[in-house]
Design a protein around this motif. Structure first.
Motif, PDB file in Angstrom:
ATOM      1  N   PHE A   1      22.358 -53.348  -4.156  1.00  0.00           N
ATOM      2  CA  PHE A   1      23.014 -52.045  -4.018  1.00  0.00           C
ATOM      3  C   PHE A   1      23.108 -51.287  -5.334  1.00  0.00           C
ATOM      4  N   SER A   2      22.938 -51.980  -6.477  1.00  0.00           N
ATOM      5  CA  SER A   2      22.913 -51.237  -7.740  1.00  0.00           C
ATOM      6  C   SER A   2      21.691 -50.333  -7.796  1.00  0.00           C
ATOM      7  N   HIS A   3      20.619 -50.718  -7.085  1.00  0.00           N
ATOM      8  CA  HIS A   3      19.425 -49.880  -6.993  1.00  0.00           C
ATOM      9  C   HIS A   3      19.495 -48.946  -5.783  1.00  0.00           C
ATOM     10  N   ARG A   4      19.912 -49.489  -4.646  1.00  0.00           N
ATOM     11  CA  ARG A   4      19.955 -48.669  -3.437  1.00  0.00           C
ATOM     12  C   ARG A   4      20.822 -47.436  -3.624  1.00  0.00           C
ATOM     13  N   ASN A   5      21.979 -47.596  -4.228  1.00  0.00           N
ATOM     14  CA  ASN A   5      22.886 -46.458  -4.371  1.00  0.00           C
ATOM     15  C   ASN A   5      22.544 -45.566  -5.557  1.00  0.00           C
TER      16      ASN A   5
ATOM     17  N   ASP B   1      -3.066 -24.603  -7.646  1.00  0.00           N
ATOM     18  CA  ASP B   1      -4.051 -25.441  -8.336  1.00  0.00           C
ATOM     19  C   ASP B   1      -3.431 -26.703  -8.914  1.00  0.00           C
ATOM     20  N   LYS B   2      -2.229 -27.069  -8.481  1.00  0.00           N
ATOM     21  CA  LYS B   2      -1.566 -28.266  -8.992  1.00  0.00           C
ATOM     22  C   LYS B   2      -1.233 -29.232  -7.857  1.00  0.00           C
ATOM     23  N   TYR B   3      -1.064 -30.491  -8.242  1.00  0.00           N
ATOM     24  CA  TYR B   3      -0.718 -31.550  -7.302  1.00  0.00           C
ATOM     25  C   TYR B   3       0.726 -31.983  -7.543  1.00  0.00           C
ATOM     26  N   TYR B   4       1.416 -32.282  -6.440  1.00  0.00           N
ATOM     27  CA  TYR B   4       2.836 -32.623  -6.521  1.00  0.00           C
ATOM     28  C   TYR B   4       3.095 -33.900  -5.724  1.00  0.00           C
ATOM     29  N   ILE B   5       3.727 -34.872  -6.376  1.00  0.00           N
ATOM     30  CA  ILE B   5       4.187 -36.063  -5.675  1.00  0.00           C
ATOM     31  C   ILE B   5       5.715 -36.000  -5.604  1.00  0.00           C
ATOM     32  N   TYR B   6       6.240 -35.890  -4.393  1.00  0.00           N
ATOM     33  CA  TYR B   6       7.685 -35.996  -4.170  1.00  0.00           C
ATOM     34  C   TYR B   6       7.971 -37.454  -3.824  1.00  0.00           C
ATOM     35  N   TYR B   7       9.058 -37.989  -4.351  1.00  0.00           N
ATOM     36  CA  TYR B   7       9.269 -39.428  -4.224  1.00  0.00           C
ATOM     37  C   TYR B   7      10.726 -39.788  -4.415  1.00  0.00           C
ATOM     38  N   MET B   8      11.059 -41.037  -4.081  1.00  0.00           N
ATOM     39  CA  MET B   8      12.355 -41.611  -4.418  1.00  0.00           C
ATOM     40  C   MET B   8      12.200 -42.467  -5.659  1.00  0.00           C
ATOM     41  N   GLY B   9      13.143 -42.354  -6.592  1.00  0.00           N
ATOM     42  CA  GLY B   9      13.174 -43.209  -7.765  1.00  0.00           C
ATOM     43  C   GLY B   9      14.566 -43.772  -7.962  1.00  0.00           C
ATOM     44  N   ASN B  10      14.652 -44.906  -8.668  1.00  0.00           N
ATOM     45  CA  ASN B  10      15.980 -45.435  -8.981  1.00  0.00           C
ATOM     46  C   ASN B  10      15.925 -46.320 -10.214  1.00  0.00           C
ATOM     47  N   THR B  11      17.079 -46.738 -10.634  1.00  0.00           N
ATOM     48  CA  THR B  11      17.235 -47.727 -11.698  1.00  0.00           C
ATOM     49  C   THR B  11      18.401 -48.623 -11.313  1.00  0.00           C
ATOM     50  N   GLY B  12      18.666 -49.637 -12.127  1.00  0.00           N
ATOM     51  CA  GLY B  12      19.747 -50.563 -11.809  1.00  0.00           C
ATOM     52  C   GLY B  12      19.665 -51.799 -12.670  1.00  0.00           C
ATOM     53  N   ASP B  13      20.104 -52.925 -12.130  1.00  0.00           N
ATOM     54  CA  ASP B  13      20.116 -54.161 -12.928  1.00  0.00           C
ATOM     55  C   ASP B  13      18.782 -54.903 -12.889  1.00  0.00           C
ATOM     56  N   GLY B  14      17.856 -54.488 -12.048  1.00  0.00           N
ATOM     57  CA  GLY B  14      16.531 -55.088 -12.007  1.00  0.00           C
ATOM     58  C   GLY B  14      16.452 -56.446 -11.347  1.00  0.00           C
TER      59      GLY B  14
END
Length: 357
Positions: A146-150, A125-138
């Protein structure tokens, strides 16, 4: 003696029958229907990339998709993508944007600046979003930041409704391996998940090793992982899949599903490693979900869309995601573009349109 030979022949025929009954045939290319000109989700102000759809308990169809503002340029998917939410009354659309499912939430979070490439499921009865996330220098760059890609990692967000609120975690669902020799030592992204017949869960994900010079690293491979729960913990399996000898990056964007007693996958064939059509979408199958082989009819699609108004060649046709009707593939969602100046999502019916109304 003759009786023994006849018995041996009979046993062989029985064995061959068992083998053939477990080797299903599937030709996605032949099931692809003409695409209505309206089965296209595009926004003049945003790049739109990978989309995944789920039917809600409200009878509506909920599309979760990656978007980032056009002013940032194509490569800002690394730095400024957000997973947004659109709704339609029919599975082929038209879809209308309603809200942001997974917005930026601050660079101090592992997924705080960019969320990308969703795949959505309803388990129980629940919904799930699988995803890629990242952070970096913006910082937006013409090339790869590559600060975000890696810093790409894999997460899952959970909600009781497609309208949210979505609960995210403070740590990734799949992180890089601490062993510098591991296939996923540098970064992980682009998950696809299915539920097996025994109720457990199987994931495939993209991984990059540190075996080639940094910051790009390499090779780029795909790995499998298993869990008893949709929110993990997932146990990694060490052997890469969708590989080809001599190729450092043969495939990308696998979408996996279970149909009958076979596991299936559509992958982006980077340059024709698995088909005779160059860059394309290719089909794989597996008996156990771990040992993958090119399907007997591997070509899913060349870089073209068969619209009702005519065929169109595209520069990219990627991020395959399937929506199922009564357990069978019904719509293939793909990201597409003609140039890197803009992009959209196309919804390709795999059965007659009348059956989708």
């Amino acid at each position: 003696m003759i009786k023994n030979i006849l018995l041996l022949i009979t046993c062989c025929w029985i064995l061959l029958g068992c083998v053939s009954s477990n080797t299903a045939e599937l030709d996605i290319s032949q099931s692809m229907q003409t695409v209505p000109d309206t089965a296209k989700f595009i926004d003049p102000d945003y790049y739109i990339w990978g989309s995944s759809m789920v039917e809600g308990s409200d009878g509506k169809y909920h599309l979760f998709y990656s978007r980032w503002h056009k002013s940032y340029g194509h490569n800002a998917w690394l730095t400024h993508s957000e997973i947004a939410h659109a709704v339609a009354d029919k599975p082929l659309g038209p879809y209308k944007h309603v809200d942001i499912g997974l917005p930026a939430r601050g660079k101090n979070y592992w997924d705080g600046l960019s969320t990308h490439n969703p795949t959505v499921h309803k388990f129980g009865d629940k919904y799930y979003i699988y995803y890629m996330g990242n952070t970096g220098d913006g910082k937006v760059m013409k090339g790869f930041n590559f600060s975000h890609r890696n810093n790409q990692r894999i997460g899952v967000a959970v909600a009781n409704s497609p309208y949210g609120p979505w609960k995210r975690t403070d740590t990734p669902l799949i992180n890089t391996s601490e062993n510098n020799n591991a296939w996923d030592a540098l970064m992980v992204s682009n998950p696809s998940v299915l539920q097996k017949a025994d109720g457990s869960f199987l994931m495939v994900y993209k991984a990059v090793a540190k075996k080639a010079p940094l910051p790009a690293g390499g090779p780029v491979v795909h790995l499998m992982a298993t869990a008893k729960s949709p929110i993990g913990p997932f146990t990694k399996h060490v052997d890469p899949v969708f590989t080809k000898v001599g190729e450092k990056f043969p495939a990308e964007d696998p979408y996996i599903w279970l149909q009958g007693n076979q596991y299936w996958a559509i992958v982006k064939d980077m340059k024709g490693a698995f088909t005779d059509s160059g860059k394309s979408l290719a089909l794989f199958n597996s008996q156990n979900g771990f040992d993958w082989h090119k399907a007997n009819m591997p070509l899913v699609s060349k870089l073209e869309i068969n619209w009702q108004s005519g065929k169109q060649k595209v520069a990219h046709l990627e991020r395959p995601q399937i929506w199922f009707k009564e357990g069978k593939p019904a719509i293939l969602f793909c990201a597409a573009d003609e140039t890197r100046e803009h992009s959209y999502n196309v919804h390709i019916p795999l059965i007659e349109i009348e059956k989708l109304k």
